[in-house]
Design a protein around this motif. Structure first.
Motif, mmCIF file in Angstrom:
data_model
loop_
_atom_site.group_PDB
_atom_site.id
_atom_site.type_symbol
_atom_site.label_atom_id
_atom_site.label_comp_id
_atom_site.label_asym_id
_atom_site.label_seq_id
_atom_site.Cartn_x
_atom_site.Cartn_y
_atom_site.Cartn_z
ATOM 1 N N THR A 145 -16.377 -16.963 -8.654
ATOM 2 C CA THR A 145 -16.107 -17.967 -7.627
ATOM 3 C C THR A 145 -17.168 -19.048 -7.689
ATOM 4 O OG1 THR A 145 -17.435 -16.719 -6.079
ATOM 5 C CG2 THR A 145 -15.073 -16.282 -6.067
ATOM 6 N N MET A 147 -19.066 -19.844 -5.264
ATOM 7 C CA MET A 147 -20.223 -19.253 -4.608
ATOM 8 C C MET A 147 -21.112 -18.515 -5.612
ATOM 9 S SD MET A 147 -21.459 -19.509 -1.776
ATOM 10 C CE MET A 147 -22.523 -18.277 -1.079
ATOM 11 N N ALA A 150 -22.905 -20.827 -8.008
ATOM 12 C CA ALA A 150 -24.009 -21.490 -7.301
ATOM 13 C C ALA A 150 -25.178 -20.541 -7.135
ATOM 14 C CB ALA A 150 -23.525 -21.988 -5.941
ATOM 15 N N LYS A 151 -24.871 -19.300 -6.722
ATOM 16 C CA LYS A 151 -25.917 -18.288 -6.543
ATOM 17 C C LYS A 151 -26.676 -18.063 -7.842
ATOM 18 C CE LYS A 151 -24.255 -14.880 -3.163
ATOM 19 N NZ LYS A 151 -23.587 -13.558 -3.164
#
Lengths: 265, 263
Positions: A145, A147, A150-151
């Motif tokens: 995803t 997310m 980005a993480k």
């Protein structure tokens, strides 16, 4: 605060300069990447051998361990790219007397040093790590995803800052010995400990890589989080650890700088 | 001749020991390298209760001997030759009253001397942390030393071949990593060669690198015995000859092309 901002913006423009000068030496660039791939191959063969002898290592399967390896390599690539010239402080800058020149510049000498990083090996690490991370995420059926991406990017950088801070702190030794690379290299190599589940180590080593040289925050806990394993939340401490260690490192460095005596070239 | 060699070698060791901390740090590096290997194998052993063909003490000793032998098998003059070509020192060194090969062999002996010091320190420190097995008998230890001594010329000529590439390219450090990686893969440095696929083992049997780690350590542990050792020494002698001829021919061909930037 504006002083820090100035330093950072000068640093960024120096960085883009070094990337351009790296691209100039094409043969070195290619040789560097090939040799990096080979070094990686050696370590990957060891992991492969491990799983010829066992199904899982402290509960970790082959795929999970490769993901941890990939995440570690990504962080190391960033460290290599941002902080490689820390190794040069002793042998190159101080020994040859170039360090005195940096002191005359209106920016912090540490910025001058790390802004001068020229390392192409980082791209080899980067390529390998991205291939490993993506293929293992697919194999482990973890949804990629926005997310997650980005993480991975944010925490790879925060991990790199932790390792960079340790390197900066250790480079003070070069103000006394005029050669610093060996001690930094020795401690830097401890990152390989965090490439394997911490459960396999004894108490001493766990304390060493959690509190003294917190490599586990750089790579191990983030991987736990991506895999949805226990203790994954510890990843969120990583940026805090990074900031604390960076502040301490710069303090130590400034203190060392005050004690600095030129070699007199 | 031998006297000159030893003098050059001694100079090399002294250069290193100028900074006493170097020995300490190099030893620390070796220890850090062995930690992962040993803990990983202990974890596997605790889980599965066996490692093919090795008792847990033997596998720990295997890796401790690996990191102990690295300074003598992987280190050496390395970049020195490429450096001498790049900086133009070679023109002076070619005019030395001793040949270029002999001069650098002296330097190599210096590196080996320092490597031996590091190796001994590493071995002693490892004994504090883990139980290290001793050689099965005195003959095994003598054979172990013989194999290691024969490695020195093989490793030296190989470095000469890689160094000579410095006549053609400036990026020899990449070639050095290539050399180290190939040795690491085919020598049993990563893991005992018996754990690798059979086809791979066949290639490793022909190449001389197996004698850098796998063979001497197995002799030390008593897993290779008797006549087999004589065959291995024979194989090494052949490889010394092959490497010598290759290094000489390549160097003599390359040195004719010598053009040095502003030398």
């Amino acid at each position: 605060m504006t002083k820090i901002k100035d330093n950072i913006s000068i640093y960024l423009s120096m960085l883009s300069c070094s990337i351009k000068s790296m691209m100039e030496y094409r043969v070195d660039f290619i040789v560097g990447i090939i040799s990096q791939l080979l070094t990686q191959a050696v370590e990957l063969i060891f992991i492969w051998i491990i799983f010829q002898n066992t199904q899982s290592l402290a509960g970790w399967t082959f795929d999970k361990l490769l993901l941890l390896y990939g995440i570690t390599m990504l962080t190391i690539a960033i460290v290599d790219f941002l902080f490689d010239s820390i190794y040069d402080i002793g042998p190159k800058y101080i020994k040859d007397g170039d360090f005195d020149k940096l002191l005359l510049r209106p920016i912090h000498p540490l910025i001058s040093v790390i802004g001068d990083t020229k390392t192409f090996t980082a791209f080899g690490y980067m390529a390998i790590s991205l291939i490993l991370i993506i293929s293992m995420l697919i194999k482990l059926q973890i949804d990629i995803t926005f997310m997650l991406v980005a993480k991975i990017i944010i925490f790879a950088f925060s991990g790199a800052l932790i390792i960079g801070a340790i390197m900066i702190a250790l480079s003070v030794t070069s103000f006394y010995t005029y050669k610093s690379n060996e001690i930094i290299w020795s401690v830097f190599r401890i990152y390989t400990f965090a490439q394997y589940p911490v459960e396999i180590y004894n108490k001493f080593i766990r304390i060493l890589i959690t509190f003294i040289f917190p490599f586990v925050f750089a790579t191990y806990y983030p991987t736990l989080n991506y895999l949805g394993m226990e203790n994954g939340w510890l990843m969120y401490l990583s940026p805090i650890v990074a900031i604390i260690f960076l502040i301490i490192a710069v303090k130590i460095w400034n203190w060392g700088l005050n004690k600095y005596r030129s070699t007199g070239n | 001749m031998l006297g000159t060699l030893l003098k050059i070698g001694k100079m090399g060791i002294k250069e290193y020991l100028q900074y006493k901390s170097v020995l300490f740090l190099f030893t620390l590096n070796r220890i850090i390298e062995v930690v992962v290997y040993i803990f990983v194998w202990y974890a596997i052993y605790n889980q599965t209760g066996q490692i093919e063909g090795f008792a847990i003490n033997e596998i720990a000793t295997y890796y401790i001997l690996v990191v102990t032998l690295v300074p003598m098998s992987l280190w050496g003059i390395n970049e020195d030759i490429a450096y001498s070509i790049r900086k133009g020192y070679i023109t002076r060194e070619l005019l030395n009253p001793i040949s270029y090969f002999t001069y650098y062999f002296g330097k190599e002996l210096g590196e080996m001397g320092f490597g031996l010091l590091t190796a001994i320190c590493t071995f002693i420190v490892c004994n504090i942390f883990w139980t290290v097995l001793m050689p099965v008998n005195i003959w095994a230890f003598i054979a172990f030393i013989c194999i290691l001594l024969l490695n020195i010329p093989i490793s030296y000529f190989l470095q000469m071949i890689v160094g000579t590439c410095g006549f053609y390219t400036n990026a020899t450090w990449g070639m050095q990593i290539l050399r180290k990686s190939i040795i690491s893969i085919f020598s049993g440095l990563i893991a005992p060669l018996t754990m690798f696929p059979v086809a791979f083992q066949k290639v490793a049997n022909i190449l001389p690198f197996k004698e850098f780690f796998y063979t001497p350590i197995n002799i030390y542990l008593g897993k290779i015995q008797g006549v087999e050792i004589l065959f291995i020494i024979g194989k090494q002698l052949i490889w010394v000859l092959i490497m010598y001829v290759l290094a000489k021919v390549f160097f003599n061909k390359a040195v004719k092309k010598i053009t040095i930037n502003g030398g």
